[in-house]
Design an enzyme around this catalytic site. Structure first.
Site, PDB file in Angstrom:
ATOM      1  N   GLN A 106       0.888  -1.165   0.000  1.00  0.00           N
ATOM      2  CA  GLN A 106       0.000   0.000   0.000  1.00  0.00           C
ATOM      3  C   GLN A 106       0.925   1.213   0.000  1.00  0.00           C
ATOM      4  OE1 GLN A 106      -3.244   0.987  -0.359  1.00  0.00           O
ATOM      5  NE2 GLN A 106      -2.340   3.019  -0.168  1.00  0.00           N
ATOM      6  N   MET A 116      -8.119   0.749  -3.127  1.00  0.00           N
ATOM      7  CA  MET A 116      -6.988   1.569  -3.560  1.00  0.00           C
ATOM      8  C   MET A 116      -6.907   1.468  -5.074  1.00  0.00           C
ATOM      9  SD  MET A 116      -4.487   3.582  -2.888  1.00  0.00           S
ATOM     10  CE  MET A 116      -3.584   4.271  -4.264  1.00  0.00           C
ATOM     11  N   GLU A 117      -6.860   2.629  -5.705  1.00  0.00           N
ATOM     12  CA  GLU A 117      -7.018   2.727  -7.159  1.00  0.00           C
ATOM     13  C   GLU A 117      -5.758   2.373  -7.936  1.00  0.00           C
ATOM     14  OE1 GLU A 117      -6.898   5.153  -4.872  1.00  0.00           O
ATOM     15  OE2 GLU A 117      -6.079   7.029  -5.656  1.00  0.00           O
ATOM     16  N   ASN A 118      -5.037   1.336  -7.534  1.00  0.00           N
ATOM     17  CA  ASN A 118      -3.832   0.957  -8.255  1.00  0.00           C
ATOM     18  C   ASN A 118      -4.200   0.702  -9.715  1.00  0.00           C
ATOM     19  OD1 ASN A 118      -3.035  -0.757  -5.256  1.00  0.00           O
ATOM     20  ND2 ASN A 118      -2.134   1.143  -5.943  1.00  0.00           N
ATOM     21  N   HIS A 147     -15.930   4.115  -6.989  1.00  0.00           N
ATOM     22  CA  HIS A 147     -14.988   5.161  -6.569  1.00  0.00           C
ATOM     23  C   HIS A 147     -13.584   4.886  -7.115  1.00  0.00           C
ATOM     24  CE1 HIS A 147     -13.225   8.103  -3.677  1.00  0.00           C
ATOM     25  NE2 HIS A 147     -12.213   7.260  -3.703  1.00  0.00           N
ATOM     26  N   GLU A 148     -13.091   3.686  -6.898  1.00  0.00           N
ATOM     27  CA  GLU A 148     -11.723   3.375  -7.369  1.00  0.00           C
ATOM     28  C   GLU A 148     -11.648   3.445  -8.891  1.00  0.00           C
ATOM     29  OE1 GLU A 148      -9.951   3.681  -4.979  1.00  0.00           O
ATOM     30  OE2 GLU A 148     -11.306   3.091  -3.355  1.00  0.00           O
ATOM     31  N   HIS A 182     -11.265   6.950 -10.085  1.00  0.00           N
ATOM     32  CA  HIS A 182      -9.885   7.448  -9.988  1.00  0.00           C
ATOM     33  C   HIS A 182      -9.099   7.224 -11.288  1.00  0.00           C
ATOM     34  CE1 HIS A 182      -9.167   8.950  -5.978  1.00  0.00           C
ATOM     35  NE2 HIS A 182      -9.573   7.840  -5.375  1.00  0.00           N
ATOM     36  N   GLU A 193      -9.351  13.175  -4.366  1.00  0.00           N
ATOM     37  CA  GLU A 193     -10.483  12.512  -3.696  1.00  0.00           C
ATOM     38  C   GLU A 193     -11.803  13.256  -3.840  1.00  0.00           C
ATOM     39  OE1 GLU A 193     -10.293   9.545  -2.935  1.00  0.00           O
ATOM     40  OE2 GLU A 193      -8.123   9.222  -2.776  1.00  0.00           O
ATOM     41  N   ASP A 241      -0.561  10.399   6.721  1.00  0.00           N
ATOM     42  CA  ASP A 241      -1.383   9.305   7.242  1.00  0.00           C
ATOM     43  C   ASP A 241      -2.067   9.697   8.553  1.00  0.00           C
ATOM     44  OD1 ASP A 241      -0.950   7.392   5.242  1.00  0.00           O
ATOM     45  OD2 ASP A 241       0.932   6.732   6.159  1.00  0.00           O
ATOM     46  N   TYR A 268     -12.416  14.434   0.843  1.00  0.00           N
ATOM     47  CA  TYR A 268     -13.395  13.659   0.075  1.00  0.00           C
ATOM     48  C   TYR A 268     -14.730  14.402  -0.012  1.00  0.00           C
ATOM     49  CZ  TYR A 268     -10.473   9.433   0.645  1.00  0.00           C
ATOM     50  OH  TYR A 268      -9.460   8.517   0.608  1.00  0.00           O
ATOM     51  N   ARG A 310      -9.423  -2.787   8.195  1.00  0.00           N
ATOM     52  CA  ARG A 310      -9.835  -1.584   7.465  1.00  0.00           C
ATOM     53  C   ARG A 310     -10.026  -0.435   8.445  1.00  0.00           C
ATOM     54  NH1 ARG A 310     -15.216  -1.039   3.618  1.00  0.00           N
ATOM     55  NH2 ARG A 310     -14.821   1.096   2.959  1.00  0.00           N
ATOM     56  N   MET A 311      -9.219   0.620   8.283  1.00  0.00           N
ATOM     57  CA  MET A 311      -9.213   1.698   9.278  1.00  0.00           C
ATOM     58  C   MET A 311     -10.565   2.373   9.427  1.00  0.00           C
ATOM     59  SD  MET A 311      -5.502   3.429   8.753  1.00  0.00           S
ATOM     60  CE  MET A 311      -5.560   3.551   6.978  1.00  0.00           C
TER      61      MET A 311
HETATM   62  N1  BES Z   1      -6.871   6.501  -2.632  1.00  0.00           N
HETATM   63  C1  BES Z   1      -7.776   6.178  -1.596  1.00  0.00           C
HETATM   64  C2  BES Z   1      -7.128   5.444  -0.463  1.00  0.00           C
HETATM   65  C3  BES Z   1      -5.960   6.158   0.172  1.00  0.00           C
HETATM   66  C4  BES Z   1      -5.952   7.537   0.323  1.00  0.00           C
HETATM   67  C5  BES Z   1      -4.890   5.435   0.626  1.00  0.00           C
HETATM   68  C6  BES Z   1      -4.854   8.166   0.912  1.00  0.00           C
HETATM   69  C7  BES Z   1      -3.811   6.075   1.203  1.00  0.00           C
HETATM   70  C8  BES Z   1      -3.794   7.440   1.347  1.00  0.00           C
HETATM   71  C9  BES Z   1      -8.962   5.364  -2.127  1.00  0.00           C
HETATM   72  O1  BES Z   1      -9.379   5.747  -3.383  1.00  0.00           O
HETATM   73  C10 BES Z   1     -10.130   5.638  -1.224  1.00  0.00           C
HETATM   74  O2  BES Z   1     -10.509   6.766  -1.151  1.00  0.00           O
HETATM   75  N2  BES Z   1     -10.680   4.618  -0.578  1.00  0.00           N
HETATM   76  C11 BES Z   1     -11.844   4.768   0.262  1.00  0.00           C
HETATM   77  C12 BES Z   1     -13.065   4.381  -0.500  1.00  0.00           C
HETATM   78  C13 BES Z   1     -14.103   5.360  -0.695  1.00  0.00           C
HETATM   79  C14 BES Z   1     -15.338   4.901  -1.398  1.00  0.00           C
HETATM   80  C15 BES Z   1     -14.101   6.713  -0.228  1.00  0.00           C
HETATM   81  C16 BES Z   1     -11.703   3.824   1.449  1.00  0.00           C
HETATM   82  O3  BES Z   1     -10.720   3.093   1.495  1.00  0.00           O
HETATM   83  O4  BES Z   1     -12.548   3.826   2.307  1.00  0.00           O
HETATM   84 ZN    ZN Z   2     -10.256   7.656  -3.421  1.00  0.00          ZN
END
Ligand code: BES
Ligand code: ZN
Length: 592
Positions: A127, A260-262, A285-286, A289, A308, A365, A373, A542-543
């Site tokens: 990640q 994660m939009e890899n 969402h991904e 991106h 975002e 982070d 967002y 998942r945080m």
């Molecule tokens: N790019 C983000 C995840 C991210 C952001 C990882 C910043 C590390 C640093 C990804 O696109 C994202 O926003 N994921 C969200 C999903 C969402 C529908 C808002 C998530 O993980 O909850």
């Molecule tokens: Zn995102």
């Protein structure tokens, strides 16, 4: 020396790395990647080249033809890692670095077999966003720099490697296998990604395939079966999909994000596998991106809202096409709840609630939140409403066409907006939206009849009234979530028993609903669900779920004891980000 990125030693006056050629071996027992990387520069150069590293053990640095390159590692910085300063001999156009990663690399998580669905093989995933690619390889780890790459990754027999790149075959190597990849589209390093484990795939459509452990691949194929229609809807709004393939990887549950939009291979949490396709918004969402973020990229994390905010707005535009206006309005309403809680976390006057942030000296982070967002998406929606949809859609397509495969600042966006839609920024108060904290008074509101009905039901419940059971059970998953979010807490035990009895909340496969329920229950010190809370927090990293659960467990001495016990039992297996989030929440607990 001049730095332009708060989170990188990248110096725009130095040559830029244009292409990577990477040869790495994954060693599960020592939890390391080791091998070498060849960095190709944009021009023959001499003198200083500064790279980002974090935890890397540097074995040697040479030119492509083997001449030694003098180099030195700087002092470790808690946010930036260590600068690797090279002194290039004249005419250098490529540098070869032999190195290994740290077993605690921040951008990697090495899982024990017990943390996977199959239970037989360990698992590895990366990640890199926002600034962890440097713990995988020495690089200019700033989104201003884009690279293409080739990678050869060697793993033991029985493992499959996937990357956010095009697969170019595999070959036996000793007792293991080498997987080869080529990434033809230039990416910022935060989009570098790989995973290795016991993996299988199913084709979902002409340009999409799902990867997962064999135990979850069927469920995943069912959940995301509609992917081609999502891509087609997105193309209808934003223009052609530029990455050829849109594959997805479902990770083990410790993955710290929802998605994660890899590029070419979105990474997804298995908590999306609700069984009823109710959580596909994360995939949308991904996918979005692929235009906003991966094509047009934020220049630094100070402009993260460009990634975002635009993507959340895009996600809801696509949802509107796929599921209708009512569903999109509900998504905006759920987002409002998330925004309110994020504003509370920082306080409305905090500079962290500005869209354009100032993160010099700040760990991105540590300040990750819903603000870029949801505030960002509301700003874009306001621009859309004020310009009119047709005009704004044309603007968005022009914006993507103009900046594709580049990285821009908020100010570059504003200049383009002013050029194409003169006066619009002034009319909506863009300065306030971008540079001042809090949510401006002209933020768009989203309403619908269903939404009003659901909120009505929640306030009735709060007053001890019990709406007819069929009505409650008829709520769709997003409506159920909105209902739960709007219940007061703590709730008395009888009210909680009724809720669980009526809605079967403890047994829900939709993690958004399940966790919101567990949060209410934790805030209410409701003992019957403690085992379920423990089960979830022992499995899921998942945080988005771990943070609110640990926060909710602050409620009483009994819930705090539960939190501490769960943390002690599981912290060694948590992703480093997950561990930090849990620790931060527990550090705010009152004594006892
Ligand atoms: N790019 C983000 C995840 C991210 C952001 C990882 C910043 C590390 C640093 C990804 O696109 C994202 O926003 N994921 C969200 C999903 C969402 C529908 C808002 C998530 O993980 O909850
Ligand atoms: Zn995102």
């Amino acid at each position: 020396m001049s730095r332009i990125d708060p989170h990188s030693f990248y110096d725009p006056e130095q040559p830029a790395v244009r292409r990577l050629e990477l040869f790495l071996r994954a060693d599960f027992p020592s939890r390391t990647l080791s091998g070498e990387v060849l960095l190709r520069l944009d021009r023959p150069s001499s003198g200083a080249l500064d790279l980002d590293t974090d935890g890397l053990r540097i074995a040697s640095v040479t030119t492509e033809d083997g001449r030694p390159v003098p180099h030195a590692l700087g002092e470790p910085d808690p946010i930036l890692g260590r600068r690797l300063s090279l002194d290039l001999p004249p005419g250098t156009d490529a540098v070869r670095i032999a190195y290994g990663t740290a077993s605690e690399a921040t951008g990697l998580q090495w899982l024990e077999p017990a943390q996977t669905a199959g239970g037989s093989h360990p698992f590895l995933f990366s990640q890199c966003q926002p600034h962890h690619a440097r713990s995988l390889l020495p690089c200019q780890d700033s989104p201003r720099v884009r690279v293409t790459y080739r990678a050869e990754i060697t793993v033991p027999a029985g493992f499959t490697v996937v990357m956010a790149a095009a697969p170019r075959g595999k070959r036996p190597e000793g007792s293991g296998t080498t997987f080869v990849f080529e990434m033809p589209q230039p990416i910022p390093t935060y989009l570098f990604a790989l995973a290795a484990g016991r993996l299988e795939s199913r084709d979902l459509g002409p340009r999409s395939r799902i990867w997962a452990e064999p135990e979850t691949v069927e469920a995943a194929a069912f959940e995301f079966a509609a992917i081609e229609s999502m891509i087609a809807s997105a193309e209808g709004i934003f223009g052609p999909y530029e990455w050829e393939r849109y594959d997805m990887l479902v990770l083990p549950p410790s993955f710290p994000y929802g998605g994660m939009e890899n590029p070419r291979l979105t990474f997804l949490t298995p908590t999306l596998l609700a069984g009823d396709r109710s959580l596909v918004a994360v995939v949308v969402h991904e996918l979005a991106h692929s235009w906003t973020g991966n094509l047009v990229t934020n220049a630094t994390m100070n402009d993260f809202w460009l990634n975002e905010g635009f993507t959340v707005w895009a996600e809801r535009r696509i949802l509107e096409v796929l599921k209708g206006e009512e569903a999109a309005a509900l998504a905006w309403a759920l987002g409002q709840g998330a925004l309110d809680r994020a504003m509370e976390r920082f306080g409305p006057d905090s500079p962290l609630t500005r869209l354009k942030t100032d993160l010099w000296g700040v760990d991105p982070d540590a300040v990750y939140s819903e603000v870029p967002y949801e505030k960002g998406a509301r700003f874009v929606a306001l621009l859309e409403r004020t310009a009119g949809r047709e005009v704004f859609d044309r603007f968005i397509r022009d914006y993507i066409a103009r900046f594709r495969f580049t990285s821009i600042t908020t100010e570059e966006f504003l200049a383009f907006l002013e050029e194409r839609l003169p006066g619009l920024a002034g009319r909506v108060g863009a300065e306030e939206w971008l540079y001042r904290p809090g949510l401006p008074a002209n933020a768009p509101r989203f309403q619908s009849a269903r939404m009003a009905f659901v909120l009505e039901m929640a306030s009735a419940w709060a007053q001890g009234k019990r709406p007819p059971a069929e009505e409650l059970r008829a709520l769709n998953p997003d409506e159920t979530l909105l209902f739960l979010q709007n219940l007061p807490r703590p709730l008395p035990a009888q009210s909680l028993r009724d809720l669980d009895g009526l809605l079967g909340l403890s047994g829900r496969g939709n993690y958004e609903i399940l966790v919101e329920w567990l949060v209410i229950a934790a805030q209410s010190d409701y003992e019957p669900v403690f085992p379920k809370i423990e089960e979830v927090l022992s499995r899921v990293g998942r945080m988005k779920f771990v943070r609110p659960l640990f926060k909710a467990l602050a409620a009483t001495a009994r819930t705090r004891a539960l939190a501490r016990r769960i943390f002690e039992a599981n912290q060694a297996r948590y992703h480093n980000l997950t561990r930090r989030v849990a620790e931060a929440e527990m550090a705010a607990y009152p004594e006892g």
